[in-house]
Motif scaffolding. Structure first.
Motif, PDB file in Angstrom:
ATOM      1  N   UNK A 127      -1.182   0.166   4.970  1.00 14.84           N
ATOM      2  CA  UNK A 127      -2.589   0.191   4.567  1.00 14.84           C
ATOM      3  C   UNK A 127      -3.186   1.500   5.074  1.00 14.84           C
ATOM      4  N   UNK A 128      -3.704   2.324   4.153  1.00 12.58           N
ATOM      5  CA  UNK A 128      -4.235   3.623   4.525  1.00 12.58           C
ATOM      6  C   UNK A 128      -5.655   3.809   4.014  1.00 12.58           C
ATOM      7  N   UNK A 129      -6.272   4.877   4.475  1.00 12.24           N
ATOM      8  CA  UNK A 129      -7.640   5.202   4.081  1.00 12.24           C
ATOM      9  C   UNK A 129      -7.686   6.645   3.582  1.00 12.24           C
ATOM     10  N   UNK A 130      -8.372   6.862   2.478  1.00 14.82           N
ATOM     11  CA  UNK A 130      -8.473   8.224   1.929  1.00 14.82           C
ATOM     12  C   UNK A 130      -9.276   9.120   2.862  1.00 14.82           C
ATOM     13  N   UNK A 131      -8.952  10.401   2.842  1.00 17.11           N
ATOM     14  CA  UNK A 131      -9.662  11.356   3.696  1.00 17.11           C
ATOM     15  C   UNK A 131     -11.120  11.507   3.271  1.00 17.11           C
ATOM     16  N   UNK A 132     -11.327  11.449   1.980  1.00 12.92           N
ATOM     17  CA  UNK A 132     -12.683  11.572   1.461  1.00 12.92           C
ATOM     18  C   UNK A 132     -13.145  10.223   0.919  1.00 12.92           C
ATOM     19  N   UNK A 133     -14.230   9.744   1.447  1.00  8.85           N
ATOM     20  CA  UNK A 133     -14.804   8.488   0.967  1.00  8.85           C
ATOM     21  C   UNK A 133     -14.377   7.271   1.752  1.00  8.85           C
ATOM     22  N   UNK A 134     -13.292   7.375   2.541  1.00  8.00           N
ATOM     23  CA  UNK A 134     -12.870   6.250   3.367  1.00  8.00           C
ATOM     24  C   UNK A 134     -12.415   5.042   2.577  1.00  8.00           C
ATOM     25  N   UNK A 135     -11.894   5.252   1.379  1.00  4.36           N
ATOM     26  CA  UNK A 135     -11.435   4.144   0.548  1.00  4.36           C
ATOM     27  C   UNK A 135     -10.047   3.693   0.975  1.00  4.36           C
ATOM     28  N   UNK A 136      -9.884   2.366   1.126  1.00  5.47           N
ATOM     29  CA  UNK A 136      -8.590   1.820   1.542  1.00  5.47           C
ATOM     30  C   UNK A 136      -7.657   1.675   0.328  1.00  5.47           C
ATOM     31  N   UNK A 137      -6.373   1.896   0.583  1.00  8.97           N
ATOM     32  CA  UNK A 137      -5.353   1.717  -0.461  1.00  8.97           C
ATOM     33  C   UNK A 137      -4.020   1.360   0.191  1.00  8.97           C
ATOM     34  N   UNK A 138      -3.087   0.859  -0.611  1.00  8.81           N
ATOM     35  CA  UNK A 138      -1.759   0.540  -0.103  1.00  8.81           C
ATOM     36  C   UNK A 138      -0.775   1.637  -0.516  1.00  8.81           C
ATOM     37  N   UNK A 139      -0.057   2.112   0.472  1.00 15.46           N
ATOM     38  CA  UNK A 139       0.935   3.176   0.271  1.00 15.46           C
ATOM     39  C   UNK A 139       2.328   2.540   0.384  1.00 15.46           C
TER      40      UNK A 139
END
Length: 328
Positions: A28-40
């Motif tokens: 589970x990660x977070x984008x550098x811009x916007x702090x949006x969570x996503x699964x890698x």
């Protein structure tokens, strides 16, 4: 039986994929811009791996996926920094009624496990003339049939593939059979029994999924190891089948000494010829597997990186092909 529609090695940018894959890694990660969570993800099948991202993350996705899980995925192959990547649109765990051939999802032994099992039983165990050796070996072998259909011989390195334990045993038996023909003074029953049983308790040492993927070692396996577990098992089975105690001790000694050195788990070195042969046959088969697997990733005329399992040697793939390879 569900059939995979396409192998990862054949994925092309722009293609739509709707298929079964195995999760090799998930974070589970977070984008550098916007702090949006996503699964890698790292997703895989028997032909390779691909990086994958699930950008449209829902709450139910956060804890839904784990390493070694088989999933049904739908999405598009894109090119990111010149490397293929899978943009996931839909993903779910494979349901129990969706049956898919395991060999299409993970690297597997080149021979069907059931065929290897039947060959070992018919050609090597049932032909043993010593009743005690045959009864001990057959009992342990047949009682573990279910696990032998998929267990690897190791978590990593040699024969760490689905069905790898049976494949390791079968190739070792063929080597042993050839050596016994050269050295007729060798007791084949004893040698074959040691080969068949030497790694059998890897089944109790490691936890493996039915895909042949080991996630961790068992508590007993970590504390005792497969050699000690194997000796304990032989002792119990020998008593159960009424075998001669000294015959059982001979088989136990083969297991105890087959790693040869104390630092590798053997408190004693081989003290009779069949035990000595077992060690060297085991080493030959393990090393040949490692060399072959490493060479398969190299172009002819090139070197590998330093390989830890081969004492930090570099492997060179010669431009000469073996009889089982095509000339390149």
């Amino acid at each position: 039986m569900n059939i995979k529609t396409k192998n990862i090695c054949d994925y092309k940018p722009g293609e739509r994929i709707d298929d079964f894959l195995v999760i090799k890694k998930v974070d589970l990660k977070t984008t550098n811009q916007g702090g949006k969570k996503y699964l890698d993800f790292i997703l895989g099948d028997s032909t390779g791996e691909i990086s994958a991202k699930l950008w449209e993350l829902k709450d139910e996705h956060v804890d839904a996926f784990a390493v070694n899980m088989v999933v049904k995925v739908r999405g598009t192959v894109i090119l990111y920094q010149n490397v293929p990547q899978f943009k996931v649109e839909l993903i779910r765990e494979k349901s129990e009624d969706e049956d898919i051939e395991a060999s299409s999802l993970v690297t597997s032994a080149p021979i069907e496990p059931a065929l290897m099992y039947d060959t070992i039983l018919a050609d090597y165990i049932l032909g043993m003339t010593n009743d005690d050796i045959r009864n001990i070996t057959e009992t342990i072998f047949t009682e573990n049939r279910e696990f032998l259909m998929y267990y690897p011989a190791a978590k990593r390195n040699h024969h760490s593939i689905r069905g790898g334990l049976l494949y390791h045993v079968l190739t070792m038996l063929k080597i042993g059979e050839s050596l016994a023909a050269i050295y007729p003074q060798v007791n084949k029953d004893l040698l074959f029994s040691g080969i068949i049983l030497h790694d059998m308790m890897k089944i109790k040492e490691m936890n493996s999924s039915e895909l042949g993927i080991v996630d961790e070692y068992t508590v007993e396996g970590t504390l005792l190891g497969h050699i000690t577990q194997g000796i304990k098992n032989i002792s119990k089975v020998a008593e159960r089948v009424g075998a001669d105690p000294e015959t059982a001790v001979l088989i136990e000694h083969m297991l105890l000494s087959h790693h040869y050195e104390p630092e590798f788990g053997s408190p004693v070195r081989p003290m009779f010829k069949e035990a000595e042969l077992l060690h060297h046959i085991d080493m030959i088969d393990a090393r040949m597997y490692d060399f072959t697997e490493i060479e398969s990733r190299l172009k002819p005329g090139t070197f590998s990186e330093y390989i830890l399992s081969l004492d930090r040697r570099r492997v060179y793939r010669t431009k000469l092909s073996g009889s089982g390879e095509e000339n390149q």
